[in-house]
Design an enzyme around this catalytic site. Structure first.
Site, PDB file in Angstrom:
ATOM      1  N   LYS A  22     -24.790 -19.763  21.201  1.00 27.11           N
ATOM      2  CA  LYS A  22     -25.013 -17.989  21.990  1.00 27.11           C
ATOM      3  C   LYS A  22     -23.523 -17.808  23.299  1.00 27.11           C
ATOM      4  O   LYS A  22     -23.289 -16.914  23.477  1.00 27.11           O
ATOM      5  CB  LYS A  22     -26.004 -17.787  22.603  1.00 27.11           C
ATOM      6  CG  LYS A  22     -26.821 -16.790  23.569  1.00 27.11           C
ATOM      7  CD  LYS A  22     -27.910 -16.650  23.324  1.00 27.11           C
ATOM      8  CE  LYS A  22     -28.650 -16.837  24.892  1.00 27.11           C
ATOM      9  NZ  LYS A  22     -28.603 -16.561  25.642  1.00 27.11           N
ATOM     10  N   ASN A  23     -24.069 -18.821  24.068  1.00 28.47           N
ATOM     11  CA  ASN A  23     -23.684 -18.435  25.454  1.00 28.47           C
ATOM     12  C   ASN A  23     -21.701 -18.615  25.126  1.00 28.47           C
ATOM     13  O   ASN A  23     -21.389 -18.387  25.999  1.00 28.47           O
ATOM     14  CB  ASN A  23     -23.881 -19.465  26.266  1.00 28.47           C
ATOM     15  CG  ASN A  23     -25.289 -18.545  26.275  1.00 28.47           C
ATOM     16  OD1 ASN A  23     -26.226 -17.577  26.149  1.00 28.47           O
ATOM     17  ND2 ASN A  23     -26.323 -19.752  27.452  1.00 28.47           N
ATOM     18  N   CYS A 116     -32.556 -12.669  30.653  1.00 23.87           N
ATOM     19  CA  CYS A 116     -33.546 -13.282  31.251  1.00 23.87           C
ATOM     20  C   CYS A 116     -34.949 -12.820  32.509  1.00 23.87           C
ATOM     21  O   CYS A 116     -33.899 -13.030  33.573  1.00 23.87           O
ATOM     22  CB  CYS A 116     -34.371 -14.673  30.765  1.00 23.87           C
ATOM     23  SG  CYS A 116     -33.091 -15.529  28.736  1.00 23.87           S
ATOM     24  N   ARG A 121     -31.459 -12.613  38.977  1.00 20.42           N
ATOM     25  CA  ARG A 121     -30.672 -12.034  38.617  1.00 20.42           C
ATOM     26  C   ARG A 121     -29.386 -11.232  39.543  1.00 20.42           C
ATOM     27  O   ARG A 121     -28.930 -10.265  38.615  1.00 20.42           O
ATOM     28  CB  ARG A 121     -30.748 -11.452  37.448  1.00 20.42           C
ATOM     29  CG  ARG A 121     -31.532 -12.851  35.929  1.00 20.42           C
ATOM     30  CD  ARG A 121     -31.189 -13.750  36.131  1.00 20.42           C
ATOM     31  NE  ARG A 121     -29.802 -14.394  35.026  1.00 20.42           N
ATOM     32  CZ  ARG A 121     -29.867 -14.485  33.973  1.00 20.42           C
ATOM     33  NH1 ARG A 121     -30.848 -14.208  33.526  1.00 20.42           N
ATOM     34  NH2 ARG A 121     -28.864 -14.931  34.144  1.00 20.42           N
ATOM     35  N   ASP A 305     -31.542 -24.452  30.773  1.00 21.41           N
ATOM     36  CA  ASP A 305     -31.604 -23.916  29.956  1.00 21.41           C
ATOM     37  C   ASP A 305     -32.989 -24.665  28.371  1.00 21.41           C
ATOM     38  O   ASP A 305     -33.692 -24.743  28.078  1.00 21.41           O
ATOM     39  CB  ASP A 305     -30.668 -23.296  28.633  1.00 21.41           C
ATOM     40  CG  ASP A 305     -29.503 -22.151  29.515  1.00 21.41           C
ATOM     41  OD1 ASP A 305     -29.104 -22.347  29.558  1.00 21.41           O
ATOM     42  OD2 ASP A 305     -31.252 -21.203  30.537  1.00 21.41           O
ATOM     43  N   ARG A 398     -34.221 -13.790  20.434  1.00 23.74           N
ATOM     44  CA  ARG A 398     -32.990 -12.910  21.338  1.00 23.74           C
ATOM     45  C   ARG A 398     -31.779 -14.187  20.841  1.00 23.74           C
ATOM     46  O   ARG A 398     -30.502 -14.100  20.789  1.00 23.74           O
ATOM     47  CB  ARG A 398     -33.153 -12.783  22.884  1.00 23.74           C
ATOM     48  CG  ARG A 398     -33.627 -11.317  22.754  1.00 23.74           C
ATOM     49  CD  ARG A 398     -33.659 -11.466  24.497  1.00 23.74           C
ATOM     50  NE  ARG A 398     -32.581 -11.710  24.969  1.00 23.74           N
ATOM     51  CZ  ARG A 398     -33.006 -12.117  26.513  1.00 23.74           C
ATOM     52  NH1 ARG A 398     -33.695 -12.177  26.871  1.00 23.74           N
ATOM     53  NH2 ARG A 398     -31.316 -12.069  27.097  1.00 23.74           N
TER      54      ARG A 398
END
Ligand code: EPZ
Length: 418
Positions: A22-23, A116, A121, A305, A398
């Site tokens: 994903k990243n 998230c 953030r 993560d 997600r």
């Protein structure tokens, strides 16, 4: 609202193929906008975060064709440089679009990027970094307005490591026909893979994978194609899931070298595994020893993560473990949900939790706070006695493609319902 209902305890077995990262995909989509032509990204995971970012890029005017596993992106038709707050709020990765938009339009506007709920953030590193490259930034309260006739090469020292800020400046620098030096940069595998793609487009990059990256870009970058690297966070999650449920699971098409820090913890705990170049097999059964202390750290340290999934495993280990979350200030609050299921975790402060094990877990009605804590709740539900219902599962979807079917294929008793 959709929810998962999971019966536990479940011993699983079988094999799982890891999806593309994903990243990695979330950095590659902005990078593709630098090219004068159609780029083809393969092994792209079919997940919400990717779809959201591709939709933002399409709304900017790029031609996007997204089908199972592949995204074709052609930026030649880009017509807008504005990302509205309702869109940027859904995808923190949208801020990586600023560089390509500045190159194309000399301006870019973006609402505060989302992400998230694992901490504040902030985006100060992005703003400072783009200013170092010669952009002017105006915070209108509603949005950030960037302007730059021409970005210029610069040296920028990150006061602390930021993965997507590193990636955002690499992408911007790849379009600048001068040299940019990024110091104290992130060294994650996704950063290395992004650099490889930017080099395929025509940029010269040295040092990706170290904390000093030197980029000499070009105004003419041609399109190219690339496959996403295996998702190390998904592979690590499945390894932890197998150990947590005392299951034998073969994890295929992964890269165990990206998981050395997790495997080191497994060795301390007594979790047996076998590994090959692109596979990892977790062997069933055993009594897990508490490793004593787990500290999250930038790569190659233990990935933040993987902290929530690992903490679930730690509730089943003999002894106490201090979990020290050094990256985010809001990434431990899910432990209250585990305590409701029977875990014995003391949240010492926003960065530290003390896990005492082993504790039996019981099924409860809980919710999914974010991607990684959400999948941790799934793992806890597979250990717990009885039924667990997890609300807010869009958070899990997600980040994990087709997760219900893939867990069912391993023998999990999981059902999705509205
Ligand atoms: C990336 O987020 C990942 N997301 C995150 O994965 C991951 O947890 C994180 O890196 C750390 O590895 C993507 O790659 C899309 P950071 P990012 O900037 O780049 C602070 C997942 O579940 N910071 O490396 O946003 C920040 O608050 C997601 O897949 C600032 O203060 O993380 C944090 O404390 C979650 N100002 C620290 O730096 C800034 O301008 C490191 O965050 C930027 C960051």
């Amino acid at each position: 609202m959709p929810k998962f209902s999971i019966q536990g305890p479940s011993q699983l077995q079988g094999e799982i193929t890891v999806a593309g990262a994903k990243n990695h995909a979330l950095a590659m989509i902005p990078a593709a906008l630098l090219a004068d032509g159609e780029s083809i990204l393969s092994r792209v995971p079919d997940i919400r975060d990717v779809k959201v970012l591709l939709n933002i890029v399409e709304n900017l005017g790029a031609k996007v064709h997204h089908e199972a596993g592949q995204a074709r992106i052609d930026a030649r038709a880009l017509s807008s440089s504005t990302i509205v707050p309702t869109q940027s709020g859904q995808a923190r990765a949208s801020i990586m679009l600023i560089g390509p938009l500045l190159h194309r339009f000399g301006k870019a506007t973006i609402g505060h990027p989302g992400g998230c709920a694992i901490g504040r953030r902030p985006i100060d590193q992005f703003l400072a970094g783009f200013q170092a490259l010669g952009a002017e930034v105006q915070d209108t309260g509603e949005a950030y307005e960037f302007t730059a006739k021409q970005l210029k090469g610069a040296t920028y020292f990150f006061p602390f490591v930021s993965v997507t800020a590193t990636e955002a400046l690499m992408i911007a620098a790849a379009g600048i026909p001068e040299t940019t030096l990024l110091k104290n940069a992130a060294a994650e595998p996704e950063v290395i893979a992004l650099a490889e793609f930017l080099k395929q487009l025509g940029a010269q990059i040295e040092g990706a994978g170290t904390h000093t990256i030197c980029i000499t870009g070009s105004r003419q970058l041609q399109s190219s194609s690339a496959a996403m690297i295996p998702d190390r966070l998904e592979a690590g999650m499945f390894a932890i899931l197998a150990a947590s449920t005392q299951s034998r699971v073969l994890i295929k098409e992964c890269n165990p070298e990206h998981l050395e820090s997790l495997l080191k913890i497994f060795e301390l705990m007594g979790v047996n595994y076998k590994r090959g170049a692109d596979w990892l097999e977790i062997l069933a059964g055993g009594v897990w020893r508490a490793p004593g202390k787990v500290v999250t750290h930038e790569y190659p340290g233990f990935a933040t993560d993987l902290q929530p999934p690992l903490t679930v495993l730690l509730t089943q280990a003999q002894g106490a473990t201090l979990v020290h979350e050094t990256i985010f200030e809001g990434r431990l609050f899910y432990v209250d949900l585990l305590n409701r299921m029977g875990a014995n975790i003391l949240l010492c402060d926003p960065h530290r939790a003390l896990v005492q094990g082993p504790t039996p877990l019981r099924g409860k009605r809980i919710e999914s706070p974010d991607i990684r804590a959400g999948i941790a709740m799934v793992i806890a539900a597979l250990i717990a006695e009885g039924e667990t219902v997890i609300d807010n599962i869009y958070q899990i979807e997600r980040g994990f493609e087709n997760i219900e079917a893939r867990l069912k294929a391993l023998g999990a008793k999981i059902a999705k319902s509205e």
